[in-house]
Design an enzyme around this catalytic site. Structure first.
Site, PDB file in Angstrom:
ATOM      1  N   ASP A   1       8.633  70.732  86.003  1.00  0.00           N
ATOM      2  CA  ASP A   1       7.357  70.237  84.940  1.00  0.00           C
ATOM      3  C   ASP A   1       8.381  70.582  83.415  1.00  0.00           C
ATOM      4  OD1 ASP A   1       4.852  69.784  83.767  1.00  0.00           O
ATOM      5  OD2 ASP A   1       4.430  71.994  83.641  1.00  0.00           O
TER       6      ASP A   1
ATOM      7  N   LYS B   1      15.531  78.868  92.377  1.00  0.00           N
ATOM      8  CA  LYS B   1      15.005  80.599  92.023  1.00  0.00           C
ATOM      9  C   LYS B   1      15.465  81.330  93.325  1.00  0.00           C
ATOM     10  CE  LYS B   1      14.968  83.305  88.960  1.00  0.00           C
ATOM     11  NZ  LYS B   1      15.697  84.115  87.960  1.00  0.00           N
TER      12      LYS B   1
ATOM     13  N   TYR C   1       1.566  73.903  92.177  1.00  0.00           N
ATOM     14  CA  TYR C   1       0.273  72.999  91.658  1.00  0.00           C
ATOM     15  C   TYR C   1      -0.925  73.104  92.859  1.00  0.00           C
ATOM     16  CZ  TYR C   1       2.378  71.123  87.218  1.00  0.00           C
ATOM     17  OH  TYR C   1       2.657  71.162  86.081  1.00  0.00           O
TER      18      TYR C   1
ATOM     19  N   ASP D   1      10.183  68.789  80.357  1.00  0.00           N
ATOM     20  CA  ASP D   1       9.955  68.549  78.877  1.00  0.00           C
ATOM     21  C   ASP D   1      11.139  69.086  78.183  1.00  0.00           C
ATOM     22  OD1 ASP D   1       7.318  67.733  79.195  1.00  0.00           O
ATOM     23  OD2 ASP D   1       6.681  69.341  78.253  1.00  0.00           O
TER      24      ASP D   1
ATOM     25  N   ASP E   1      16.819  79.202  85.425  1.00  0.00           N
ATOM     26  CA  ASP E   1      17.023  79.772  83.909  1.00  0.00           C
ATOM     27  C   ASP E   1      18.304  79.282  83.952  1.00  0.00           C
ATOM     28  OD1 ASP E   1      18.214  81.502  86.818  1.00  0.00           O
ATOM     29  OD2 ASP E   1      18.028  83.813  85.520  1.00  0.00           O
TER      30      ASP E   1
HETATM   31  C1  IPM Z   1       3.908  66.064  83.177  1.00  0.00           C
HETATM   32  C2  IPM Z   1       1.922  66.894  82.811  1.00  0.00           C
HETATM   33  C3  IPM Z   1       1.077  66.968  84.057  1.00  0.00           C
HETATM   34  C4  IPM Z   1       1.953  68.123  85.209  1.00  0.00           C
HETATM   35  C5  IPM Z   1      -0.355  67.610  83.570  1.00  0.00           C
HETATM   36  C6  IPM Z   1      -0.953  66.593  83.327  1.00  0.00           C
HETATM   37  C7  IPM Z   1      -1.292  68.082  84.833  1.00  0.00           C
HETATM   38  O1  IPM Z   1       2.659  67.784  82.112  1.00  0.00           O
HETATM   39  O2  IPM Z   1       3.321  64.928  83.877  1.00  0.00           O
HETATM   40  O3  IPM Z   1       4.709  66.939  83.502  1.00  0.00           O
HETATM   41  O4  IPM Z   1       2.166  69.195  85.010  1.00  0.00           O
HETATM   42  O5  IPM Z   1       2.660  67.912  86.024  1.00  0.00           O
HETATM   43 MG    MG Z   2       4.440  68.243  82.051  1.00  0.00          MG
END
Ligand code: IPM
Ligand code: MG
Length: 364
Positions: free
Chosen positions: A249, A193, A143, A253, A225
Site C-alpha cells: 500500500d 522487514k 489489514y 503510492d 525501508d
Molecule cells: C489502495 C487504497 C486502499 C488500501 C484503501 C482505500 C482501503 O489505499 O487501494 O491502495 O489501503 O488498500
Molecule cells: Mg493505498
C-alpha cells in the site's frame, strides 16, 4: 463465435463515474473490433452504496461480483462519508470486495512514458526507463489480522492491530510474482522487514523455498525501508517486486510519483486461475488513484488509469491479449499526439476527461 463476457461496473464516488465512462468507450470499441459481447451490470459501492442502501457493499452485490468474469471499479470515498463509523466507511466496501472475491494479488505496474517523464517531480534521468510491476499481497497481513481494535485500560486507551500470515497465503502470491517475472525481464525483488518482523522471516523463508522452481529468474531480497529509498534513486533497476499488503500500500503510492501523475496508473487484483489449463483469473480492476471529490464533475480527471485497468482486465480475466495491447497502444498514441488531461498537460492546452476518452476510443 463471439466471446461473451460478464462485466460488473462499479463507478463508485467522486470522479469514479466519469472515468469509468471513458473505459466503457474503450470497451465498446473493442466489442466492435473483436466480436466480443460484453454484458455489463452496474453495482453500487462505497459512498454511493451507503447513500442508496445504507452499507458500503451489499451481500447480494458481492454475490453478483463473484459470479462475473471481472469487475471494473472507479474509486470510493469522500468527505461526505468521513464521519461514519469505521465498519461502515466506503473503504470497507472495497476491502470486503477484495476479501470476498478472494483477490490475493494486486498488480500495480509503473511504466514511465518518455514523453511524460519530465512531468514527474523526480529527475527525468532517474525515472526514465522505469518499467516495473509491484505485486502486493491483498487479503492478508495487518489489514485483516485479528485482534484489531481499541479498548480502555487502567493506563488509558490502547489499540492493537495484528499482522498475521500463513505459509499458503505467502506462497500463492510469491509464485504469481515469479510467474510474472518469467514473462518479463526475469528479475524478482522480494521486499520484507526480516530484521524485525516474524511475518517477514516467514515470508523470506517461503520465497527461498520457492525460488529453486524458477532458476531462470534472478531473485534479490530488499528490506522495506531500503526499498523506499531505492524506488526513488534507481527505479529503472527493478522488474517485478513482491511484498505483503501494507508495505505494498505504502510503496505503490511512492512508486506512482515516478510516472508523473497518479491518474495514469492502473491496477489489477486477481485470485486463483480458473483451472489447471485455463489461465484466466477472476479479478477486480481499478485505477490506483482515489475518488478526488474536489475534482468531480469538472472534466479534469485523467481516465488513463481506468482505461489501462480495463486493458489489464481483457488480458488477465478474458485472455484477450491483442485487444489489451490495442488499448495500451491507443492510450500511448493519444498522449504522444499531445492530447492531455490537465494533470499532464504541461504547456499544452488540456482536453476534458470526456474528450480524452473519445480520442482513445477512436484509436482502438
Ligand atoms: C489502495 C487504497 C486502499 C488500501 C484503501 C482505500 C482501503 O489505499 O487501494 O491502495 O489501503 O488498500
Ligand atoms: Mg493505498
Amino acid at each position: 463465435m463471439a466471446t461473451k463476457a460478464n462485466i460488473v461496473l462499479m463507478p463508485g464516488d467522486g470522479v469514479g463515474p466519469e472515468i469509468v465512462a471513458q473505459a466503457v468507450k474503450a470497451m465498446n470499441a473493442v466489442a466492435a473490433k473483436y466480436d466480443v459481447a460484453f454484458k455489463t451490470t452496474e453495482v453500487a459501492i462505497g459512498g454511493a452504496a451507503i447513500d442508496a442502501h445504507g452499507v458500503p457493499l451489499r451481500p447480494e452485490d458481492l454475490a453478483i461480483c463473484k459470479k462475473a468474469d471481472a469487475v471494473l471499479l472507479g474509486a470510493v470515498g469522500g468527505p461526505a462519508w468521513d464521519n461514519i463509523e469505521v465498519a461502515l466507511r466506503p473503504e470497507r466496501g472495497l476491502l470486503a470486495l477484495r476479501k470476498g472475491m478472494g483477490l490475493f494479488a494486486n498488480l500495480r505496474p509503473v511504466a514511465v512514458n518518455d514523453v511524460l517523464a519530465h512531468t514527474s517531480p523526480i529527475k527525468t534521468e532517474i525515472v526514465s526507463g522505469t518499467d516495473l510491476v509491484v505485486v502486493r499481497e491483498l487479503t492478508g497481513g495487518i489489514y485483516f489480522g485479528k485482534p484489531s481494535g481499541q479498548r480502555t485500560t487502567s493506563k488509558g486507551r490502547a489499540a492493537v492491530d495484528t499482522m498475521r500470515y500463513r505459509e499458503d497465503e505467502i506462497a500463492r502470491v510469491v509464485r504469481l510474482a515469479f510467474e510474472l517475472a518469467r514473462t518479463r525481464r526475469k528479475q524478482l525483488a522480494s521486499v520484507d522487514k526480516m530484521n524485525v518482523l516474524a511475518t517477514s522471516r516467514l515470508w523470506r523463508s517461503i520465497v527461498e523455498e520457492i525460488a529453486p522452481n524458477y532458476p531462470d529468474v534472478t531473485l534479490e531480497h530488499v528490506l522495506v525501508d531500503a526499498m523506499a529509498m531505492r524506488l526513488v534513486r534507481q527505479p529503472s533497476r527493478f522488474d517485478v517486486v513482491v511484498m505483503e499488503n501494507m508495505f505494498g500500500d505504502i510503496l505503490t503510492d511512492e512508486a506512482s510519483v515516478l510516472a508523473g501523475s497518479i491518474g495514469l496508473l492502473p491496477s489489477a487484483s486477481v485470485g486463483a486461475t480458473r483451472g489447471a489449463t485455463d489461465n484466466r483469473r477472476r479479478g477486480l480492476y481499478e485505477p490506483i488513484h482515489g475518488s478526488a471529490p474536489s475534482m468531480a464533475g469538472q472534466g479534469k480527471a485523467n481516465p488513463v488509469g481506468t482505461i489501462l485497468s480495463f486493458a489489464m482486465l481483457l488480458r488477465s480475466s478474458l485472455g484477450l491479449d491483442d485487444a489489451a495491447r490495442d488499448i495500451e497502444n491507443a492510450v500511448e498514441a493519444t498522449i504522444e499526439a499531445g492530447i492531455r488531461t490537465y494533470d499532464i498537460a504541461g504547456d499544452l492546452t488540456p482536453v476534458s476527461t470526456d474528450a480524452f476518452g473519445d480520442e482513445v476510443a477512436k484509436r482502438i
